[in-house]
Design a protein around this motif. Structure first.
Motif, PDB file in Angstrom:
ATOM      1  N   GLY A  19     -78.277  -9.854  95.593  1.00  0.00           N
ATOM      2  CA  GLY A  19     -77.208  -8.972  96.014  1.00  0.00           C
ATOM      3  C   GLY A  19     -77.326  -7.610  95.357  1.00  0.00           C
ATOM      4  O   GLY A  19     -78.173  -7.397  94.489  1.00  0.00           O
ATOM      5  N   LEU A  22     -73.909  -5.404  90.388  1.00  0.00           N
ATOM      6  CA  LEU A  22     -72.502  -5.125  90.107  1.00  0.00           C
ATOM      7  C   LEU A  22     -72.419  -4.573  88.688  1.00  0.00           C
ATOM      8  O   LEU A  22     -72.680  -5.281  87.722  1.00  0.00           O
ATOM      9  CB  LEU A  22     -71.663  -6.403  90.231  1.00  0.00           C
ATOM     10  N   TRP A  38     -63.309  -5.825  97.866  1.00  0.00           N
ATOM     11  CA  TRP A  38     -64.179  -6.951  98.249  1.00  0.00           C
ATOM     12  C   TRP A  38     -63.583  -7.737  99.415  1.00  0.00           C
ATOM     13  O   TRP A  38     -64.320  -8.204 100.287  1.00  0.00           O
ATOM     14  CB  TRP A  38     -64.415  -7.852  97.044  1.00  0.00           C
ATOM     15  N   ARG A 110     -71.017 -13.839  96.833  1.00  0.00           N
ATOM     16  CA  ARG A 110     -69.937 -13.362  95.979  1.00  0.00           C
ATOM     17  C   ARG A 110     -68.916 -14.464  95.745  1.00  0.00           C
ATOM     18  O   ARG A 110     -68.753 -15.371  96.568  1.00  0.00           O
ATOM     19  CB  ARG A 110     -69.220 -12.163  96.623  1.00  0.00           C
ATOM     20  N   GLN A 191     -71.323 -11.691  91.378  1.00  0.00           N
ATOM     21  CA  GLN A 191     -72.272 -11.240  92.396  1.00  0.00           C
ATOM     22  C   GLN A 191     -73.612 -11.887  92.124  1.00  0.00           C
ATOM     23  O   GLN A 191     -74.191 -11.724  91.045  1.00  0.00           O
ATOM     24  CB  GLN A 191     -72.422  -9.718  92.363  1.00  0.00           C
ATOM     25  N   GLN A 193     -77.501 -12.777  91.898  1.00  0.00           N
ATOM     26  CA  GLN A 193     -78.713 -11.992  91.677  1.00  0.00           C
ATOM     27  C   GLN A 193     -79.916 -12.927  91.618  1.00  0.00           C
ATOM     28  O   GLN A 193     -79.780 -14.139  91.426  1.00  0.00           O
ATOM     29  CB  GLN A 193     -78.609 -11.169  90.377  1.00  0.00           C
ATOM     30  N   HIS A 198     -77.191 -13.680  87.461  1.00  0.00           N
ATOM     31  CA  HIS A 198     -76.069 -13.162  88.235  1.00  0.00           C
ATOM     32  C   HIS A 198     -75.243 -12.157  87.433  1.00  0.00           C
ATOM     33  O   HIS A 198     -75.213 -12.191  86.197  1.00  0.00           O
ATOM     34  CB  HIS A 198     -75.174 -14.312  88.678  1.00  0.00           C
TER      35      HIS A 198
END
Length: 217
Positions: A19, A22, A38, A110, A191, A193, A198
């Motif tokens: 993603g 963040l 969001w 998310r 979020q 990753q 993440h």
């Protein structure tokens, strides 16, 4: 292929999470504003039931349970949902007014998690929402003694029919039905990753303000 060389049973379910990063600088000053951003993006992305959230509660004795409910409002005061106060979740929240919410927006990689105290909405606020619902849903609120054991589907349908005859137009707000507000003390934005590294950023209330902390994934 023998058992020793068989793939693990969940091998086909493995996913990569990639993603947009963040970062702290990306966040709004307070969590409800960040949630609103969001949430709007989840709606725009076409996620099914973006307002569906897992609500976890615990009895006074510490017995936990969770279920999916629908978010019906959010503002600076918190996150609102409606239910039968005599249901299991209603009883839990009367005995132990704390809860956790999880918004699992998997297609966007998310998740939002909310922890906080829970308060009942004023009756007039519950009434305003109740009377905005479709007629069938209002009769259903009367017909279902939520979480109670019933003998059959026919029993439910018969009760619904009797109540529809009693109130053919405008059923009143039941005394046992209304809203709860989860007043957040912590809100975490997750979020996904790559390589499970993440991004997890948590707002934590300190007095009248919020601090943002990064958590290890």
């Amino acid at each position: 292929m023998d058992a020793a060389s068989s793939p693990p049973p969940f091998a086909g379910l493995r996913r990569t999470y990639e993603g947009q990063p963040l970062r702290e600088a990306d966040l709004a000053a307070e969590p409800v504003a960040q949630f609103a951003t969001w949430f709007a993006e989840a709606i725009e992305a076409g996620l099914p039931e973006p307002n569906a959230m897992v609500l976890a509660t615990s009895s006074a004795g510490g017995r936990p349970t969770a279920r999916t409910v629908l978010l019906k409002g959010h503002d600076q005061e918190g996150f609102v949902f409606y239910t039968n106060y005599e249901s299991r979740k209603g009883r839990d929240l009367t005995e132990n007014p704390r809860a956790c919410l999880v918004f699992p927006w998997h297609p966007m990689r998310r998740q939002v998690r909310v922890e906080g105290t829970v308060v009942r909405l004023p009756r007039e606020e519950s009434a305003a929402y109740f009377h905005s619902r479709p007629y069938g849903s209002r009769i259903g609120a009367w017909a279902s003694r939520q979480s109670a054991v019933v003998r059959s589907r026919e029993e439910l349908d018969e009760r619904y029919g009797r109540l529809a005859e009693r109130w053919p137009e405008d059923p009143p707000l039941p005394d046992f039905w209304g809203g709860f507000r989860v007043v957040p003390s912590e809100v975490e934005f997750w979020q996904g990753q790559i390589d499970r590294m993440h991004d997890r950023l948590r707002y934590r209330r300190t007095g009248d303000s919020w601090v943002v902390e990064r958590l290890a994934p």
